[in-house]
Design an enzyme around this catalytic site. Structure first.
Site, PDB file in Angstrom:
ATOM      1  N   GLU A 174       4.022 -86.601   4.529  1.00 21.10           N
ATOM      2  CA  GLU A 174       3.022 -86.742   3.462  1.00 21.10           C
ATOM      3  C   GLU A 174       1.656 -87.113   4.045  1.00 21.10           C
ATOM      4  O   GLU A 174       1.052 -88.114   3.653  1.00 21.10           O
ATOM      5  CB  GLU A 174       3.485 -87.748   2.396  1.00 21.10           C
ATOM      6  CG  GLU A 174       4.730 -87.277   1.676  1.00 21.10           C
ATOM      7  CD  GLU A 174       5.052 -87.995   0.369  1.00 21.10           C
ATOM      8  OE1 GLU A 174       4.408 -89.009   0.061  1.00 21.10           O
ATOM      9  OE2 GLU A 174       5.966 -87.521  -0.342  1.00 21.10           O
ATOM     10  N   GLU A 296      12.136 -84.007   0.437  1.00 21.58           N
ATOM     11  CA  GLU A 296      12.229 -85.107  -0.531  1.00 21.58           C
ATOM     12  C   GLU A 296      12.286 -84.522  -1.931  1.00 21.58           C
ATOM     13  O   GLU A 296      11.354 -83.815  -2.341  1.00 21.58           O
ATOM     14  CB  GLU A 296      11.035 -86.064  -0.403  1.00 21.58           C
ATOM     15  CG  GLU A 296      11.078 -86.892   0.869  1.00 21.58           C
ATOM     16  CD  GLU A 296      10.010 -87.976   0.924  1.00 21.58           C
ATOM     17  OE1 GLU A 296       9.591 -88.459  -0.145  1.00 21.58           O
ATOM     18  OE2 GLU A 296       9.617 -88.324   2.061  1.00 21.58           O
TER      19      GLU A 296
HETATM   20  O1  AHR Z   1      11.162 -91.525  -1.066  1.00 17.57           O
HETATM   21  C1  AHR Z   1      10.199 -92.488  -1.317  1.00 17.57           C
HETATM   22  C2  AHR Z   1       8.802 -92.092  -0.847  1.00 17.57           C
HETATM   23  O2  AHR Z   1       8.350 -91.007  -1.585  1.00 17.57           O
HETATM   24  C3  AHR Z   1       8.696 -91.629   0.578  1.00 17.57           C
HETATM   25  O3  AHR Z   1       8.592 -92.663   1.476  1.00 17.57           O
HETATM   26  C4  AHR Z   1       7.439 -90.822   0.551  1.00 17.57           C
HETATM   27  O4  AHR Z   1       7.436 -89.810   1.529  1.00 17.57           O
HETATM   28  C5  AHR Z   1       7.385 -90.290  -0.845  1.00 17.57           C
HETATM   29  O5  AHR Z   1       6.146 -90.473  -1.433  1.00 17.57           O
END
Ligand code: AHR
Length: 495
Positions: A174, A296
């Site tokens: 991210e 994710e």
């Molecule tokens: O999964 C929780 C968080 O969500 C992670 O650390 C991040 O990459 C995303 O914003």
């Protein structure tokens, strides 16, 4: 008839990579610490510090790949703090998640031990945001170099003679947000620079994953593909299912049909996101060499009352099970481009498989979907034509039924089905084209009369798979079945 599904058993539609069933475990809240790592001296039975009950449950999911150490934590993690004698490891603040002390007891050696115990492939995410190129280079050398070098020698001093098997390596996380607040143009250059020093030693080839877009940031994908496609094997995508949006968020339990509908609708948005990001990737990579890595995904609700807001601990209901089923069907449909997906997260965080409370552990409805659907791992997707009625709510509608079919190496066919309507059964007719003879059919179902149904430490089996009794007719052409409201069903056909 609310659904007619034609499974073309003679029309393969690509391989469903087992990595679509991947996981993500971050140093966040009680995921790593307590959820997985309890330490060798813990009264909780463990193997070299990793709790046995969680290990045993996770093994049943055949987890193909595990992403670590973050998430946002990855871009604050300095790996050298997490190797060597544990009592001498640096204690740091986990600034991103709750401001708690991170004692670095779970580091590189412990992570690879976990992967070996689970027979899963490691996927390491390196630090671009607050790290250096040298730090990343040395980590790769430490983990993978089989020879004489400062880092390989240090690894050996720390008890590991041979390098580990590592294929997947993420260059930041991210980086448009917690990983450095970079612009796509800037990160593309940073990615090119960092990945240059992510060296391949010997015959081994790393699969390098560039940090990808947030949700529908198509500009990010465009820039990364234009500027750096030739330097990457995968490009990530993050999208969470957040009813109400991040500003509000809603509770994981106690929701009504409006929130149920919104959650299902948001889950299906994954299809649009993959389609549109893929279209951009296609322009630069028509052969689909670069994989889309959805590293994710999952639900994001309010934390459970009374818990640390930075720990992201939420309950998990039948609704989460449907979210998982819908996502898998989307990933299967796009299996030509989606090479991996990693649910956030494995234990005690967001859409978890397992919740723990001290020495106790429960399995969530999401766990059961991962277990039921594992038959699709590395199976050959089969072309499927679905005609379904709609589930309508408050003037809006989504398809009532979602389905996917695949064939295992031994010829067994598995068909998974979701009925997202909380009020109506879904009678479906399944036509099996191209199949000789009438197969033996069995099925399992995950459902409940209450949309808020979930497992608790007092009642851990409220939601669990049962034998599916809804097959109403079997013939040479196929079968008829009635999918209960709010259900996930997997049918297995053996010739
Ligand atoms: O999964 C929780 C968080 O969500 C992670 O650390 C991040 O990459 C995303 O914003």
């Amino acid at each position: 008839m609310s659904g007619t599904i034609t499974v073309n058993t003679d029309q393969p539609a690509g391989t469903i990579s087992r990595h679509i069933y991947g996981h993500f475990a971050e140093h966040l809240g009680r995921c790593i610490y307590e959820g997985i790592w309890v330490g060798e001296d813990s009264p909780i039975p463990n193997t070299r510090g990793i709790r046995n009950d969680v290990l045993e449950a996770l093994r049943k999911l055949s987890i193909p790949v595990l992403r670590w150490p973050g998430g946002c934590f990855a871009d604050e993690y300095h790996w050298k703090d997490g190797v060597g004698p544990r009592e001498q490891r640096k204690r740091m603040v986990n600034t991103h998640w709750g401001g708690v002390v991170e004692n670095n007891h779970f580091g590189t050696h412990e992570f690879f031990d976990l992967c070996e115990l689970l027979d899963t492939e490691p996927y390491i995410c390196g630090n671009v945001g607050s790290g250096t190129v040298q730090e990343m280079q040395e980590w790769v050398e430490y983990m993978t170099f089989d020879g004489e070098s400062p880092m390989a020698n240090w690894r050996k001093e720390n008890g590991r003679e041979k390098p580990w098997k590592l294929k997947y390596f993420g260059v930041g996380n991210e980086n448009w947000g917690c990983g450095g607040n970079m612009r796509a143009e800037y990160y593309a250059d940073e990615y090119r620079r960092f990945q240059t020093y992510v060296r391949n030693y010997g015959e081994r080839r790393l699969y390098k994953v560039a940090g990808g877009a947030n949700v529908d940031d198509y500009h990010w994908t465009e820039v990364l593909m234009r500027e750096a496609a030739g330097h990457m094997d995968g490009l990530s995508l993050h999208n969470y299912t957040v009813p109400g949006g991040f500003e509000i968020k809603r509770p994981a339990l106690g929701f009504d049909e409006a929130e149920w509908f919104e959650t299902m609708q948001l889950s299906l948005r994954m299809d649009e996101l993959i389609t549109r990001h893929s279209a951009i990737m296609d322009q630069y990579d028509p052969e689909k060499r670069v994989g889309m890595i959805v590293d994710e995904w999952g639900t994001w609700f309010q934390v459970e009352p009374g818990t640390n807001p930075g720990f992201l601990y939420q309950q998990n209901s039948l609704r989460d099970a449907l979210v998982a089923g819908l996502h898998f069907h989307v990933f299967h449909r796009h299996c030509d481009r989606v090479h991996m997906a990693n649910i956030a997260q494995t234990v005690n965080v967001l859409q978890a498989m397992i919740l723990t409370d001290g020495a106790d552990m429960i399995l969530t409805p999401t766990y059961h979907v991962f277990e039921m659907f594992k038959v699709h791992q590395d199976a050959e997707a089969l072309a499927l034509h679905l005609e379904t009625g709609e589930y309508e709510w408050n003037g809006e509608s989504i398809p009532q039924v979602s389905a996917s079919a695949s064939r295992r190496a031994d010829g067994t066919i598995d068909i998974s089905l979701c009925n997202v309507d909380p009020n109506r059964e879904a009678p479906v007719q399944l036509r099996l084209r191209g199949l000789a003879g009438t197969p033996a059919i069995s099925g399992r179902v995950l459902t409940h009369a209450d949309m808020n149904a979930h497992n608790t430490f007092d009642q851990p089996e409220t939601v669990k798979p049962e034998v599916f009794e809804g097959i109403t007719n079997i013939s040479a052409d196929g079968l008829s079945a009635a999918l209960p409201p709010m259900s996930v069903v997997v049918l297995t056909l053996r010739s």
